[in-house]
Scaffold this motif. Structure first.
Motif, PDB file in Angstrom:
ATOM      1  N   GLU A  16     -12.745  10.505 -25.691  1.00 19.96           N
ATOM      2  CA  GLU A  16     -12.410   9.425 -24.822  1.00 19.96           C
ATOM      3  C   GLU A  16     -11.437   8.694 -25.258  1.00 19.96           C
ATOM      4  O   GLU A  16     -10.402   8.157 -24.186  1.00 19.96           O
ATOM      5  CB  GLU A  16     -13.829   8.633 -24.553  1.00 19.96           C
ATOM      6  CG  GLU A  16     -14.797   9.373 -23.829  1.00 19.96           C
ATOM      7  CD  GLU A  16     -15.971   8.432 -23.495  1.00 19.96           C
ATOM      8  OE1 GLU A  16     -15.752   7.205 -23.521  1.00 19.96           O
ATOM      9  OE2 GLU A  16     -17.200   8.868 -23.481  1.00 19.96           O
ATOM     10  N   LEU A  17     -11.168   8.053 -26.193  1.00 22.53           N
ATOM     11  CA  LEU A  17     -10.186   7.417 -27.020  1.00 22.53           C
ATOM     12  C   LEU A  17      -8.824   7.913 -26.796  1.00 22.53           C
ATOM     13  O   LEU A  17      -7.845   7.347 -26.442  1.00 22.53           O
ATOM     14  CB  LEU A  17     -10.454   6.812 -28.203  1.00 22.53           C
ATOM     15  CG  LEU A  17     -11.547   6.171 -28.635  1.00 22.53           C
ATOM     16  CD1 LEU A  17     -11.962   5.882 -30.129  1.00 22.53           C
ATOM     17  CD2 LEU A  17     -11.393   4.469 -28.046  1.00 22.53           C
ATOM     18  N   LEU A  18      -8.817   9.320 -27.210  1.00 21.54           N
ATOM     19  CA  LEU A  18      -7.713  10.082 -26.788  1.00 21.54           C
ATOM     20  C   LEU A  18      -7.065  10.098 -25.473  1.00 21.54           C
ATOM     21  O   LEU A  18      -5.849   9.841 -25.136  1.00 21.54           O
ATOM     22  CB  LEU A  18      -7.739  11.420 -27.543  1.00 21.54           C
ATOM     23  CG  LEU A  18      -6.619  12.682 -27.167  1.00 21.54           C
ATOM     24  CD1 LEU A  18      -5.431  11.995 -27.836  1.00 21.54           C
ATOM     25  CD2 LEU A  18      -6.938  13.851 -27.749  1.00 21.54           C
ATOM     26  N   ALA A  19      -8.013  10.238 -24.456  1.00 26.36           N
ATOM     27  CA  ALA A  19      -7.748  10.272 -23.161  1.00 26.36           C
ATOM     28  C   ALA A  19      -7.053   9.092 -22.768  1.00 26.36           C
ATOM     29  O   ALA A  19      -5.939   8.825 -22.081  1.00 26.36           O
ATOM     30  CB  ALA A  19      -8.848  10.625 -22.334  1.00 26.36           C
ATOM     31  N   SER A  20      -7.663   7.838 -23.232  1.00 26.49           N
ATOM     32  CA  SER A  20      -6.994   6.587 -22.806  1.00 26.49           C
ATOM     33  C   SER A  20      -5.689   6.406 -23.561  1.00 26.49           C
ATOM     34  O   SER A  20      -4.955   5.930 -23.060  1.00 26.49           O
ATOM     35  CB  SER A  20      -8.102   5.435 -23.381  1.00 26.49           C
ATOM     36  OG  SER A  20      -7.667   4.319 -23.308  1.00 26.49           O
ATOM     37  N   ALA A  21      -5.550   6.953 -24.768  1.00 31.89           N
ATOM     38  CA  ALA A  21      -4.401   6.662 -25.469  1.00 31.89           C
ATOM     39  C   ALA A  21      -3.278   7.528 -24.833  1.00 31.89           C
ATOM     40  O   ALA A  21      -2.080   7.064 -24.675  1.00 31.89           O
ATOM     41  CB  ALA A  21      -4.300   6.994 -26.751  1.00 31.89           C
TER      42      ALA A  21
END
Length: 238
Positions: A16-21
């Motif tokens: 999820e953090l990667l998708a946001s980044a």
């Protein structure tokens, strides 16, 4: 940040953090006030896009670091490489072994997460390398790391990831290896194998390559015409 600390071993949270980044935007106060006009050249991004990609590279790098065992994350590359370096047991072999099934599930999740973050790093550094030669070395390093885990689009399941990988490998051949023919070969193969929805992005990469070649103006024009034919601009009535 507290959530990140509590669930630092959670692959779903890290993804999820990667998708946001990957889609992070520059804060309004940091945006460059100078808005450059859109160029007809495929290889001319705006200054704002450059700043945005630099920010994304930083954010994706933070997620990558958070994934690694050395930083409290779940992924130990050495153990992962050792597991997949031998013949991975199939489902029939481990159907009565709960521990083996759990391990296989964890290893597959970690491998997928690692491939995702390495691809994201290569995508953003590829965009930066297009407009800043000082970023080519970082792009080169990121693709070499990616290639340890991904050899081609058959190693990926998501269509968008397959498209991104095809473009990254074409950029790598052109910018890092100086192999224009290899770059074109990658794109020709991508056109054959990828779905119709990928056509426009692959064609834009063809245009970037042809724009870097002397005497290829007619090829640039042909590819632009291909895009206009497939994706005609519909004028709005007054």
């Amino acid at each position: 940040d507290e959530l990140k600390k509590e669930k630092s071993m959670s692959i779903p949270l890290l993804l999820e953090l990667l998708a946001s980044a990957k889609t992070s935007k520059m804060p309004e106060g940091e945006k460059n006030e100078l808005e450059l006009s859109v160029s007809t050249k495929a290889s001319a991004p705006t200054e704002g896009e450059k700043n945005e990609n630099q920010r994304r590279a930083q954010e994706i790098g933070k997620v990558k670091d958070a994934m690694m065992k050395a930083n409290g994350g779940p992924i130990d590359e050495a153990i992962l490489a050792q597991y997949f370096g031998v013949n991975v047991p199939n489902d029939d072999d481990i159907k009565n072994d709960e521990e083996a099934k759990k391990l296989k599930k964890e290893m597959n999740e970690q491998k997928k997460a690692l491939k995702n973050v390495l691809l994201a790093m290569s995508v953003v550094y590829g965009k930066l390398a297009e407009i800043d030669e000082s970023k080519i070395q970082e792009f080169d390093s990121s693709v070499k790391e990616l290639k340890k885990w991904v050899s081609g689009i058959s190693d990926l399941n998501d269509d968008d990831d397959k498209l991104s990988l095809s473009i990254v490998f074409a950029q790598y051949a052109r910018l890092c290896q100086k192999k224009t023919a290899s770059a074109l070969s990658n794109l020709i193969e991508a056109r054959k194998k990828l779905k119709e929805g990928s056509y426009k992005d692959v064609t834009m990469e063809f245009i970037r390559i042809y724009e870097s070649m002397e005497g290829a103006e007619h090829l640039v024009e042909n590819e632009k015409n291909n895009i206009f034919d497939r994706f005609p601009v519909v004028k709005q009535g007054i």
